[in-house]
Structure formats: structure tokens, C-alpha cells
Motif scaffolding. Structure first.
Motif, PDB file in Angstrom:
ATOM      1  N   GLY A 138       0.828  -1.190   0.000  1.00  0.00           N
ATOM      2  CA  GLY A 138       0.000   0.000   0.000  1.00  0.00           C
ATOM      3  C   GLY A 138       0.863   1.240   0.000  1.00  0.00           C
ATOM      4  O   GLY A 138       1.996   1.232  -0.448  1.00  0.00           O
ATOM      5  N   GLY A 139       0.303   2.327   0.515  1.00  0.00           N
ATOM      6  CA  GLY A 139       1.061   3.561   0.631  1.00  0.00           C
ATOM      7  C   GLY A 139       0.912   4.521  -0.529  1.00  0.00           C
ATOM      8  O   GLY A 139       1.418   5.635  -0.485  1.00  0.00           O
ATOM      9  N   SER A 140       0.237   4.090  -1.571  1.00  0.00           N
ATOM     10  CA  SER A 140      -0.093   4.941  -2.712  1.00  0.00           C
ATOM     11  C   SER A 140      -1.385   4.374  -3.297  1.00  0.00           C
ATOM     12  O   SER A 140      -1.716   3.207  -3.061  1.00  0.00           O
ATOM     13  CB  SER A 140       1.024   4.921  -3.765  1.00  0.00           C
ATOM     14  OG  SER A 140       1.179   3.622  -4.317  1.00  0.00           O
ATOM     15  N   GLU A 184      -2.415   0.460  -2.975  1.00  0.00           N
ATOM     16  CA  GLU A 184      -3.525   0.055  -2.107  1.00  0.00           C
ATOM     17  C   GLU A 184      -4.494  -0.873  -2.850  1.00  0.00           C
ATOM     18  O   GLU A 184      -5.082  -1.773  -2.257  1.00  0.00           O
ATOM     19  CB  GLU A 184      -4.271   1.288  -1.584  1.00  0.00           C
ATOM     20  CG  GLU A 184      -3.496   2.100  -0.550  1.00  0.00           C
ATOM     21  CD  GLU A 184      -3.339   1.381   0.782  1.00  0.00           C
ATOM     22  OE1 GLU A 184      -4.147   0.489   1.079  1.00  0.00           O
ATOM     23  OE2 GLU A 184      -2.395   1.723   1.528  1.00  0.00           O
ATOM     24  N   GLU A 185      -4.648  -0.651  -4.148  1.00  0.00           N
ATOM     25  CA  GLU A 185      -5.494  -1.555  -4.932  1.00  0.00           C
ATOM     26  C   GLU A 185      -4.884  -2.954  -4.974  1.00  0.00           C
ATOM     27  O   GLU A 185      -5.585  -3.965  -4.858  1.00  0.00           O
ATOM     28  CB  GLU A 185      -5.681  -1.011  -6.350  1.00  0.00           C
ATOM     29  CG  GLU A 185      -6.508   0.263  -6.407  1.00  0.00           C
ATOM     30  CD  GLU A 185      -6.741   0.742  -7.835  1.00  0.00           C
ATOM     31  OE1 GLU A 185      -6.624  -0.084  -8.765  1.00  0.00           O
ATOM     32  OE2 GLU A 185      -7.037   1.935  -8.013  1.00  0.00           O
ATOM     33  N   LEU A 207      -3.629  -9.072  -2.193  1.00  0.00           N
ATOM     34  CA  LEU A 207      -2.628  -9.829  -1.443  1.00  0.00           C
ATOM     35  C   LEU A 207      -3.091 -10.252  -0.058  1.00  0.00           C
ATOM     36  O   LEU A 207      -2.715 -11.329   0.417  1.00  0.00           O
ATOM     37  CB  LEU A 207      -1.347  -8.997  -1.322  1.00  0.00           C
ATOM     38  CG  LEU A 207      -0.506  -8.923  -2.590  1.00  0.00           C
ATOM     39  CD1 LEU A 207       0.457  -7.749  -2.534  1.00  0.00           C
ATOM     40  CD2 LEU A 207       0.261 -10.234  -2.790  1.00  0.00           C
ATOM     41  N   VAL A 208      -3.856  -9.412   0.623  1.00  0.00           N
ATOM     42  CA  VAL A 208      -4.160  -9.695   2.032  1.00  0.00           C
ATOM     43  C   VAL A 208      -5.548 -10.264   2.249  1.00  0.00           C
ATOM     44  O   VAL A 208      -5.886 -10.658   3.366  1.00  0.00           O
ATOM     45  CB  VAL A 208      -3.977  -8.425   2.902  1.00  0.00           C
ATOM     46  CG1 VAL A 208      -2.551  -7.923   2.816  1.00  0.00           C
ATOM     47  CG2 VAL A 208      -4.959  -7.321   2.506  1.00  0.00           C
ATOM     48  N   GLU A 209      -6.351 -10.330   1.199  1.00  0.00           N
ATOM     49  CA  GLU A 209      -7.685 -10.904   1.320  1.00  0.00           C
ATOM     50  C   GLU A 209      -7.772 -12.200   0.521  1.00  0.00           C
ATOM     51  O   GLU A 209      -6.987 -12.444  -0.381  1.00  0.00           O
ATOM     52  CB  GLU A 209      -8.741  -9.913   0.823  1.00  0.00           C
ATOM     53  CG  GLU A 209      -8.785  -8.608   1.614  1.00  0.00           C
ATOM     54  CD  GLU A 209      -9.739  -7.588   1.022  1.00  0.00           C
ATOM     55  OE1 GLU A 209     -10.435  -7.921   0.034  1.00  0.00           O
ATOM     56  OE2 GLU A 209      -9.785  -6.458   1.536  1.00  0.00           O
ATOM     57  N   ASP A 244       5.188   1.246  -7.190  1.00  0.00           N
ATOM     58  CA  ASP A 244       4.279   2.383  -7.214  1.00  0.00           C
ATOM     59  C   ASP A 244       4.416   3.208  -5.938  1.00  0.00           C
ATOM     60  O   ASP A 244       4.427   4.447  -5.974  1.00  0.00           O
ATOM     61  CB  ASP A 244       2.838   1.898  -7.381  1.00  0.00           C
ATOM     62  CG  ASP A 244       1.895   3.037  -7.735  1.00  0.00           C
ATOM     63  OD1 ASP A 244       2.008   3.566  -8.860  1.00  0.00           O
ATOM     64  OD2 ASP A 244       1.063   3.403  -6.889  1.00  0.00           O
ATOM     65  N   HIS A 245       4.535   2.543  -4.811  1.00  0.00           N
ATOM     66  CA  HIS A 245       4.742   3.196  -3.522  1.00  0.00           C
ATOM     67  C   HIS A 245       6.018   4.042  -3.542  1.00  0.00           C
ATOM     68  O   HIS A 245       6.041   5.185  -3.068  1.00  0.00           O
ATOM     69  CB  HIS A 245       4.821   2.112  -2.437  1.00  0.00           C
ATOM     70  CG  HIS A 245       4.896   2.613  -1.044  1.00  0.00           C
ATOM     71  ND1 HIS A 245       5.495   1.896  -0.038  1.00  0.00           N
ATOM     72  CD2 HIS A 245       4.454   3.759  -0.469  1.00  0.00           C
ATOM     73  CE1 HIS A 245       5.407   2.577   1.095  1.00  0.00           C
ATOM     74  NE2 HIS A 245       4.783   3.698   0.866  1.00  0.00           N
ATOM     75  N   LEU A 246       7.074   3.476  -4.101  1.00  0.00           N
ATOM     76  CA  LEU A 246       8.355   4.170  -4.188  1.00  0.00           C
ATOM     77  C   LEU A 246       8.244   5.420  -5.049  1.00  0.00           C
ATOM     78  O   LEU A 246       8.720   6.503  -4.672  1.00  0.00           O
ATOM     79  CB  LEU A 246       9.406   3.220  -4.764  1.00  0.00           C
ATOM     80  CG  LEU A 246      10.833   3.742  -4.911  1.00  0.00           C
ATOM     81  CD1 LEU A 246      11.444   4.007  -3.542  1.00  0.00           C
ATOM     82  CD2 LEU A 246      11.679   2.726  -5.695  1.00  0.00           C
ATOM     83  N   GLU A 247       7.608   5.276  -6.216  1.00  0.00           N
ATOM     84  CA  GLU A 247       7.502   6.397  -7.153  1.00  0.00           C
ATOM     85  C   GLU A 247       6.607   7.513  -6.634  1.00  0.00           C
ATOM     86  O   GLU A 247       6.926   8.699  -6.768  1.00  0.00           O
ATOM     87  CB  GLU A 247       6.945   5.907  -8.493  1.00  0.00           C
ATOM     88  CG  GLU A 247       7.877   5.005  -9.285  1.00  0.00           C
ATOM     89  CD  GLU A 247       7.229   4.518 -10.558  1.00  0.00           C
ATOM     90  OE1 GLU A 247       6.016   4.784 -10.764  1.00  0.00           O
ATOM     91  OE2 GLU A 247       7.914   3.855 -11.356  1.00  0.00           O
TER      92      GLU A 247
END
Length: 206
Positions: free
Chosen positions: A42-44, A48-49, A54-56, A77-80
Motif C-alpha cells: 500500500g502507501g499509494s 492500495e489496490e 494480497l491480504v484478502e 508504485d509506492h516508491l515512485e
């Protein structure tokens, strides 16, 4: 080159790492610091999509190889979108998980895919945190705590205590292999006491 500071929290599910990330962010903000508190996966918006994939769902929804690709896509994506812009302006980025989680979850505990994890990381991520706090917790206690949350994001908890024990071993090995960057902290104490250790270690590094 980055001018900010990149801090991550790692540990098995239910270890209290998310709480410690929030406490540190609040502590630094009280000093007037520019702080970005974020998380993985997540984090962007895009990451998050991917997080929901991954977690469900069922524990066997993805193979280890597919998980690595999904985590890496979310991390890129989080990094960018979040990490690099914040570091470039001099902010302190505090992330609840980063690449070390993939090294342990998919690389050490699911099929010995560490080489794949490392090659993908080098190719498309390419940065490491300045400091990483691994919050340690008995796997049985952590699993009970994680499942009690009933967050709906318990796909990895549903893999059972044996998986959590392998994860703990993997995080201990991570600290051993990276003694300068990684710090193991006993999480089986009051959150405020754990937070004091985090602040003390950071202060000693200043």
C-alpha cells in the motif's frame, strides 16, 4: 540521492510494528519534523489496490512467485508516488513494512525464493531503509492478536502458527545478516516501553 531519512518497521503479523510506527511518527511530529507515515503493501493509490489482492482471500490464492510479483509491483508504485518524493524534500519516511517483509515472507518462508526476491528488488526498487526495527513477538501470541482484530486482511495469519514461526526465524536471520541497519526489539512489553527503545536507538544514531 535522497536527503531525508527512511525508517521501516518489520515483524510477524500481530507483533505490534504498526503501533510502533504510529508512535514514532507522532513523537517526531511533536518536534516539528516533516514525517510521512506509510505502509506496505500500500502507501499509494495504485499500491492500495494491489494490497487487497494480497491480504484478502484464501491462503492458497497465489503461488509464492505470483506474490513476489504483486508485492514488487505495489512497492514500485509506492516508491515512485510516496517514498521518493518525500525523501527528496527532506522528510522522514516511516513505513510499516518494506522489502524485508518480502524477503522473509516469500523468500524465506514460502519456497526458498529469496534469490528471485533479491533480483527483482535490485532491478526495480534499488533502495534500502536507513534503519529497520524488527519488533519481535512470540508467534502464538502474535497470531492470536492478529486474528482477534478480525480485519478481513488475515490471509497470512490463516496459514497458521507454523508459518508464523518460520517467519520469526526469518526475521531473526535478517537482523543477524544486517546488524548495522536492523535492530531487534522485544515487542512483548507495553507499547510505550517498546517505543522508548526505538527512540533511544534512533537518538544514538543521530
Amino acid at each position: 540521492m535522497t536527503s531525508g531519512r527512511f525508517i521501516t518497521f518489520e515483524g510477524i503479523d500481530g507483533s505490534g510494528k504498526s503501533t510502533q510506527a504510529r508512535l514514532l511518527a507522532a513523537d517526531l511530529e511533536r518536534t516539528g519534523a516533516d514525517v510521512v507515515l506509510t505502509r506496505e503493501p500500500g502507501g499509494s493509490p495504485g499500491a492500495e489496490e494491489i494490497r487487497r489482492l494480497l491480504v484478502e482471500g484464501a491462503p492458497d490464492r497465489w503461488s509464492g512467485e505470483t506474490e513476489i510479483l504483486l508485492f514488487t509491483a505495489a512497492r514500485r508504485d509506492h516508491l515512485e508516488k510516496t517514498i521518493r518524493p518525500a525523501l527528496a524534500r527532506g522528510a522522514t519516511v516511516i513505513s510499516d513494512r518494506f522489502a524485508d517483509s518480502t524477503r522473509v515472507y516469500q523468500g524465506a518462508a514460502r519456497g526458498e525464493l529469496r534469490d528471485v526476491v533479491d533480483r527483482l528488488h535490485d532491478a526495480v526498487i534499488g533502495i534500502e531503509p536507513d534503519v529497520t526495527f524488527v519488533i519481535d513477538m512470540d508467534p502464538g501470541k502474535a497470531l492470536a492478536r492478529g486474528l482477534a482484530r478480525q480485519s478481513g486482511e488475515d490471509r497470512f495469519e490463516e496459514l497458521g502458527q507454523g508459518f508464523q514461526e518460520r517467519l520469526r526465524d526469518g526475521f531473526h536471520a535478517l537482523v543477524t545478516d544486517n546488524p548495522t541497519r536492523c535492530h531487534l526489539i522485544d515487542g512483548d512489553r507495553a507499547p510505550e516501553t517498546v517505543a522508548e527503545d526505538v527512540v533511544r536507538i534512533l537518538g544514538a544514531m543521530a
